[in-house]
Scaffold this motif. Structure first.
Motif, PDB file in Angstrom:
ATOM      1  N   THR A 168       0.845  -1.192   0.000  1.00 28.55           N
ATOM      2  CA  THR A 168       0.000   0.000   0.000  1.00 28.55           C
ATOM      3  C   THR A 168       0.880   1.241   0.000  1.00 28.55           C
ATOM      4  O   THR A 168       2.101   1.160   0.150  1.00 28.55           O
ATOM      5  N   PHE A 169       0.255   2.380  -0.131  1.00 32.30           N
ATOM      6  CA  PHE A 169       0.970   3.650  -0.037  1.00 32.30           C
ATOM      7  C   PHE A 169       1.755   3.695   1.276  1.00 32.30           C
ATOM      8  O   PHE A 169       2.937   4.020   1.297  1.00 32.30           O
ATOM      9  N   GLY A 170       1.093   3.341   2.364  1.00 31.87           N
ATOM     10  CA  GLY A 170       1.741   3.361   3.676  1.00 31.87           C
ATOM     11  C   GLY A 170       2.922   2.411   3.762  1.00 31.87           C
ATOM     12  O   GLY A 170       3.948   2.732   4.376  1.00 31.87           O
ATOM     13  N   ASP A 171       2.788   1.243   3.144  1.00 24.44           N
ATOM     14  CA  ASP A 171       3.897   0.283   3.109  1.00 24.44           C
ATOM     15  C   ASP A 171       5.110   0.895   2.416  1.00 24.44           C
ATOM     16  O   ASP A 171       6.243   0.768   2.878  1.00 24.44           O
ATOM     17  N   TRP A 181      -0.301   8.400   7.558  1.00 19.49           N
ATOM     18  CA  TRP A 181       0.078   8.041   6.186  1.00 19.49           C
ATOM     19  C   TRP A 181       0.597   6.614   6.145  1.00 19.49           C
ATOM     20  O   TRP A 181       0.228   5.837   5.272  1.00 19.49           O
ATOM     21  N   GLU A 182       1.484   6.264   7.082  1.00 18.12           N
ATOM     22  CA  GLU A 182       2.078   4.926   7.077  1.00 18.12           C
ATOM     23  C   GLU A 182       1.058   3.840   7.402  1.00 18.12           C
ATOM     24  O   GLU A 182       1.203   2.706   6.971  1.00 18.12           O
ATOM     25  N   ASP A 183       0.034   4.191   8.168  1.00 24.08           N
ATOM     26  CA  ASP A 183      -1.006   3.226   8.523  1.00 24.08           C
ATOM     27  C   ASP A 183      -2.154   3.204   7.516  1.00 24.08           C
ATOM     28  O   ASP A 183      -3.161   2.534   7.726  1.00 24.08           O
ATOM     29  N   ASP A 184      -2.017   3.978   6.436  1.00 28.53           N
ATOM     30  CA  ASP A 184      -3.050   4.067   5.395  1.00 28.53           C
ATOM     31  C   ASP A 184      -4.385   4.573   5.933  1.00 28.53           C
ATOM     32  O   ASP A 184      -5.448   4.185   5.463  1.00 28.53           O
ATOM     33  N   GLU A 244      -3.843  10.405   3.697  1.00 29.53           N
ATOM     34  CA  GLU A 244      -2.846  10.618   2.653  1.00 29.53           C
ATOM     35  C   GLU A 244      -2.405  12.068   2.680  1.00 29.53           C
ATOM     36  O   GLU A 244      -3.183  12.953   3.036  1.00 29.53           O
ATOM     37  N   VAL A 251      -2.463  -3.010  10.555  1.00 30.89           N
ATOM     38  CA  VAL A 251      -3.603  -2.633   9.718  1.00 30.89           C
ATOM     39  C   VAL A 251      -4.907  -2.904  10.479  1.00 30.89           C
ATOM     40  O   VAL A 251      -5.814  -2.070  10.494  1.00 30.89           O
TER      41      VAL A 251
END
Length: 138
Positions: free
Chosen positions: A16-19, A49-52, A55, A108
């Protein structure tokens, strides 16, 4: 590319973005507080952000890509200039990679639970306020 159990959790289909933000930050040797300070954001914002959970806006996304030395496109989609999945965790043994994958899944789930708790608290506040209003105006 073969399915390597050590990096399978980070495949293009699963990351994901956060990943990507987290891994690029770690690849740069930065802690969350360090990166947040460089970007001029709160630690809570970066964690979101890191945890989605959220954003960044366009200007912070551009800064984030610059600080992490990756492309904006890679952060958003995993395509373009960024970290190659083959390089992610290449120094991590299989058991450790499996633990990291399990930890990520737990994070998550925890983020989803936190959102559920926030929603319940909000609904409870509304219900209590309505009861107070009904008690004052019978």
């Amino acid at each position: 590319m073969e399915n390597d159990p050590g990096t399978d959790w980070y495949s293009d289909e699963k990351a994901t973005f956060g990943d990507r933000v987290t891994d690029a930050r770690l690849a740069m040797g930065l802690g969350q507080m360090d990166l947040a300070a460089r970007l001029g954001v709160r630690l809570k914002t970066l964690r979101g952000w890191e945890d989605d959970v959220s954003e960044p806006r366009a200007n912070k996304l551009q800064m984030l890509a610059g600080v992490l030395n990756v492309s904006i496109m890679w952060l958003l989609t995993g395509e373009g200039d960024g970290l190659d999945a083959r390089h992610v965790g290449r120094h991590i043994a299989g058991d450790t990679a499996a633990l990291l994958a399990e930890l990520h899944e737990a994070q998550v789930a925890l983020a989803a639970l936190a959102r559920q708790i926030e929603n319940l608290e909000r609904r409870l506040r509304v219900a209590v306020t309505q009861e107070d209003d009904n008690d004052r105006n019978p």
